[in-house]
Motif scaffolding. Structure first.
Motif, PDB file in Angstrom:
ATOM      1  N   ASN A  25       0.818  -1.202   0.000  1.00 13.23           N
ATOM      2  CA  ASN A  25       0.000   0.000   0.000  1.00 13.23           C
ATOM      3  C   ASN A  25       0.859   1.263   0.000  1.00 13.23           C
ATOM      4  N   HIS A  26       1.433   1.540  -1.158  1.00 10.90           N
ATOM      5  CA  HIS A  26       2.248   2.740  -1.362  1.00 10.90           C
ATOM      6  C   HIS A  26       1.289   3.870  -1.727  1.00 10.90           C
ATOM      7  N   ASP A  27       0.858   4.619  -0.726  1.00  9.17           N
ATOM      8  CA  ASP A  27      -0.279   5.535  -0.859  1.00  9.17           C
ATOM      9  C   ASP A  27       0.196   6.968  -1.145  1.00  9.17           C
ATOM     10  N   PRO A  28      -0.014   7.472  -2.369  1.00  9.77           N
ATOM     11  CA  PRO A  28       0.443   8.836  -2.700  1.00  9.77           C
ATOM     12  C   PRO A  28      -0.257   9.912  -1.870  1.00  9.77           C
ATOM     13  N   TYR A  29      -1.512   9.673  -1.494  1.00  8.19           N
ATOM     14  CA  TYR A  29      -2.234  10.624  -0.644  1.00  8.19           C
ATOM     15  C   TYR A  29      -1.511  10.770   0.703  1.00  8.19           C
ATOM     16  N   GLU A  30      -1.108   9.631   1.266  1.00 10.42           N
ATOM     17  CA  GLU A  30      -0.380   9.647   2.534  1.00 10.42           C
ATOM     18  C   GLU A  30       0.992  10.291   2.365  1.00 10.42           C
ATOM     19  N   ILE A  31       1.626  10.055   1.218  1.00 13.13           N
ATOM     20  CA  ILE A  31       2.924  10.691   0.953  1.00 13.13           C
ATOM     21  C   ILE A  31       2.776  12.210   0.931  1.00 13.13           C
ATOM     22  N   GLY A  32       1.709  12.700   0.298  1.00  6.98           N
ATOM     23  CA  GLY A  32       1.456  14.132   0.285  1.00  6.98           C
ATOM     24  C   GLY A  32       1.310  14.702   1.687  1.00  6.98           C
ATOM     25  N   GLN A  33       0.591  13.981   2.546  1.00  4.05           N
ATOM     26  CA  GLN A  33       0.443  14.429   3.926  1.00  4.05           C
ATOM     27  C   GLN A  33       1.779  14.453   4.657  1.00  4.05           C
ATOM     28  N   ARG A  34       2.564  13.396   4.435  1.00  2.00           N
ATOM     29  CA  ARG A  34       3.868  13.327   5.090  1.00  2.00           C
ATOM     30  C   ARG A  34       4.797  14.438   4.623  1.00  2.00           C
ATOM     31  N   CYS A  35       4.685  14.831   3.363  1.00  4.42           N
ATOM     32  CA  CYS A  35       5.513  15.919   2.848  1.00  4.42           C
ATOM     33  C   CYS A  35       5.302  17.196   3.658  1.00  4.42           C
ATOM     34  N   VAL A  36       4.057  17.521   3.914  1.00  2.86           N
ATOM     35  CA  VAL A  36       3.749  18.724   4.690  1.00  2.86           C
ATOM     36  C   VAL A  36       4.249  18.568   6.122  1.00  2.86           C
ATOM     37  N   GLU A  37       4.056  17.380   6.699  1.00  2.00           N
ATOM     38  CA  GLU A  37       4.510  17.145   8.071  1.00  2.00           C
ATOM     39  C   GLU A  37       6.019  17.339   8.201  1.00  2.00           C
ATOM     40  N   VAL A  38       6.780  16.791   7.248  1.00  2.00           N
ATOM     41  CA  VAL A  38       8.239  16.908   7.312  1.00  2.00           C
ATOM     42  C   VAL A  38       8.674  18.355   7.087  1.00  2.00           C
ATOM     43  N   LEU A  39       8.021  19.043   6.162  1.00  2.00           N
ATOM     44  CA  LEU A  39       8.351  20.439   5.875  1.00  2.00           C
ATOM     45  C   LEU A  39       8.105  21.316   7.097  1.00  2.00           C
ATOM     46  N   VAL A  40       6.970  21.128   7.747  1.00  2.00           N
ATOM     47  CA  VAL A  40       6.641  21.906   8.953  1.00  2.00           C
ATOM     48  C   VAL A  40       7.593  21.550  10.103  1.00  2.00           C
ATOM     49  N   LYS A  41       7.935  20.271  10.204  1.00  2.00           N
ATOM     50  CA  LYS A  41       8.859  19.833  11.251  1.00  2.00           C
ATOM     51  C   LYS A  41      10.231  20.487  11.074  1.00  2.00           C
ATOM     52  N   ALA A  42      10.714  20.521   9.841  1.00  3.31           N
ATOM     53  CA  ALA A  42      12.006  21.144   9.569  1.00  3.31           C
ATOM     54  C   ALA A  42      11.989  22.629   9.915  1.00  3.31           C
ATOM     55  N   LYS A  43      10.892  23.289   9.620  1.00  3.74           N
ATOM     56  CA  LYS A  43      10.751  24.715   9.931  1.00  3.74           C
ATOM     57  C   LYS A  43      10.737  24.937  11.438  1.00  3.74           C
ATOM     58  N   ARG A  44      10.006  24.072  12.140  1.00  5.35           N
ATOM     59  CA  ARG A  44       9.898  24.213  13.595  1.00  5.35           C
ATOM     60  C   ARG A  44      11.224  23.951  14.298  1.00  5.35           C
ATOM     61  N   LEU A  45      11.952  22.911  13.825  1.00  4.81           N
ATOM     62  CA  LEU A  45      13.223  22.550  14.451  1.00  4.81           C
ATOM     63  C   LEU A  45      14.386  23.416  13.981  1.00  4.81           C
ATOM     64  N   LYS A  46      14.142  24.174  12.903  1.00  4.35           N
ATOM     65  CA  LYS A  46      15.164  25.031  12.299  1.00  4.35           C
ATOM     66  C   LYS A  46      16.394  24.233  11.865  1.00  4.35           C
ATOM     67  N   ARG A  47      16.120  23.068  11.260  1.00  2.00           N
ATOM     68  CA  ARG A  47      17.201  22.234  10.725  1.00  2.00           C
ATOM     69  C   ARG A  47      16.648  21.349   9.613  1.00  2.00           C
ATOM     70  N   ILE A  48      17.546  20.762   8.856  1.00  2.00           N
ATOM     71  CA  ILE A  48      17.162  19.861   7.769  1.00  2.00           C
ATOM     72  C   ILE A  48      16.698  18.533   8.363  1.00  2.00           C
ATOM     73  N   VAL A  49      15.635  17.972   7.784  1.00  2.00           N
ATOM     74  CA  VAL A  49      15.072  16.700   8.261  1.00  2.00           C
ATOM     75  C   VAL A  49      15.084  15.699   7.116  1.00  2.00           C
TER      76      VAL A  49
END
Length: 364
Positions: free
Chosen positions: A213-237
């Motif tokens: 179950n390689h779910d592109p919808y879930e990948i899209g959600q994870r993209c935003v999560e990782v982007l926001v996480k990197a911004k919050r931590l002020k480092r590359i993730v």
């Protein structure tokens, strides 16, 4: 207004589903984003504007010409490992080792020892397909499956039951047709697992497909999560995408007792029995409670996780005692026993003879 640039190709179904996942997570987080979709081919226009955030499909376009020149918060996603990602860019990549884990775990549940990988000729030059092949072949050999490089030869020689993991659902569907045309029974003789859970491919397949179950919808959600996480931590993730399940169709033998958690547990046990692992480590790998794992494992395999691990170690040790010239102490360590004394103790308790007596064939 904060500007989010998406470098994806919405002409493709996969990318459209990624877009839906991105939008759902932006809405969930209540982010005040203006979303723009563009092609990486429009490099000069993209570079002439300011972007607050960028999410880009790294598997398409002239990525190195544009992405390193965007001085902003960037997340790139890819279907395989990125060897040299641009500096100051966060990443989300498919964990193709985990894809192989799900497929091989399913074949273990079905007691299939012969396995192969299949991809269409057009997929041979894609990084994600070749990495899936490499991961599957590597882990199949490590787990002592009988791996066949030439799937058509394996079918011609009737190496059944044969388990085949496919790079995509498209290649899985084509393999199903290949088998049907040659009166090869799916899944009784050839068990087939695809990748993507592609509704379109499944709709036209002669047999409903089992698929990672390689779910592109879930990948899209994870993209935003990782982007926001990197911004919050002020480092590359840097993170990996791991699908949590295998969707069961009729291209694999499935029974009510079978379970994806058991597949993951079997994979972990066969891949780590040589280390002095405990049941709790299997629980941690499967990310469930111990009770859940034990209940599902017993329902599927008829024994507890501990008993299965014990039987697996004994089976592997007997094989080495008879087929290798390694010392008995070395065999004990290779099979996950902490020392020679404990190895002897287990054999005496289980069989009423010693490993040395078994090797010499002098059991009473």
């Amino acid at each position: 207004m904060t500007k989010l640039l998406l470098l994806i190709d919405t002409m493709f179904h996969f990318d459209r589903e990624v877009l839906k996942g991105i939008k759902s997570k932006v809405d969930e987080y209540q982010l005040k984003f203006t979303i723009t979709i563009d092609s990486i081919e429009h490099a000069e226009d993209i570079l002439s504007q300011h972007w607050d955030y960028v999410i880009a499909d790294f598997d398409k376009g002239d990525r190195y010409r544009v992405i390193p020149r965007l001085n902003t918060n960037i997340l790139i996603f890819s279907g395989y490992r990125i060897q040299n990602p641009p500096e100051s860019v966060s990443t989300l990549v498919n964990d193709n080792d985990h894809f192989a884990c799900l497929a091989l775990g399913q074949f273990m549940q079905n007691d299939i020892e012969n396995v192969a990988f299949y991809m269409e000729p057009r997929e041979c030059n894609t990084g994600w397909a070749t990495e899936r092949l490499e991961c599957f072949e590597k882990h199949a050999n490590e787990l002592e499956f009988k791996y066949f490089n030439d799937i058509h030869e394996a079918i011609a020689l009737r190496k059944f039951p044969l388990g085949v993991y496919c790079a995509t659902d498209r290649s899985a569907r084509k393999l199903v047709n290949f088998c049907i045309e040659r009166n090869v029974e799916v899944p009784k003789q050839v068990s087939i697992i695809g990748t993507d859970c592609d509704d379109s491919e499944n709709a036209i397949s002669a047999i409903p497909l089992s698929s990672v179950n390689h779910d592109p919808y879930e990948i899209g959600q994870r993209c935003v999560e990782v982007l926001v996480k990197a911004k919050r931590l002020k480092r590359i993730v840097h993170e990996k995408y791991q699908p949590v399940s295998l969707i069961h169709g009729k291209s694999t033998i499935t029974m009510e007792s079978q379970n994806d958690i058991v597949s993951k547990a079997l994979y972990y046990l066969h891949n780590n029995f040589h280390m002095n692992i405990k049941v709790q480590q299997v629980v941690d790998f499967c990310r469930v409670s111990r009770r859940t794992l034990e209940n599902r494992f017993i329902a599927c395999k008829g024994v507890s996780v501990h008993q299965y691990l014990s039987d697996l170690r004994l089976s592997k040790s007997k094989k080495l005692l008879r087929s290798s010239h390694d010392s008995i102490e070395s065999i004990a360590l290779q099979c996950g026993y902490p020392n020679l004394s404990y190895f002897y103790k287990v054999y005496r308790k289980q069989f009423n003879y010693t490993p040395l007596e078994y090797r010499k064939g002098t059991m009473a």
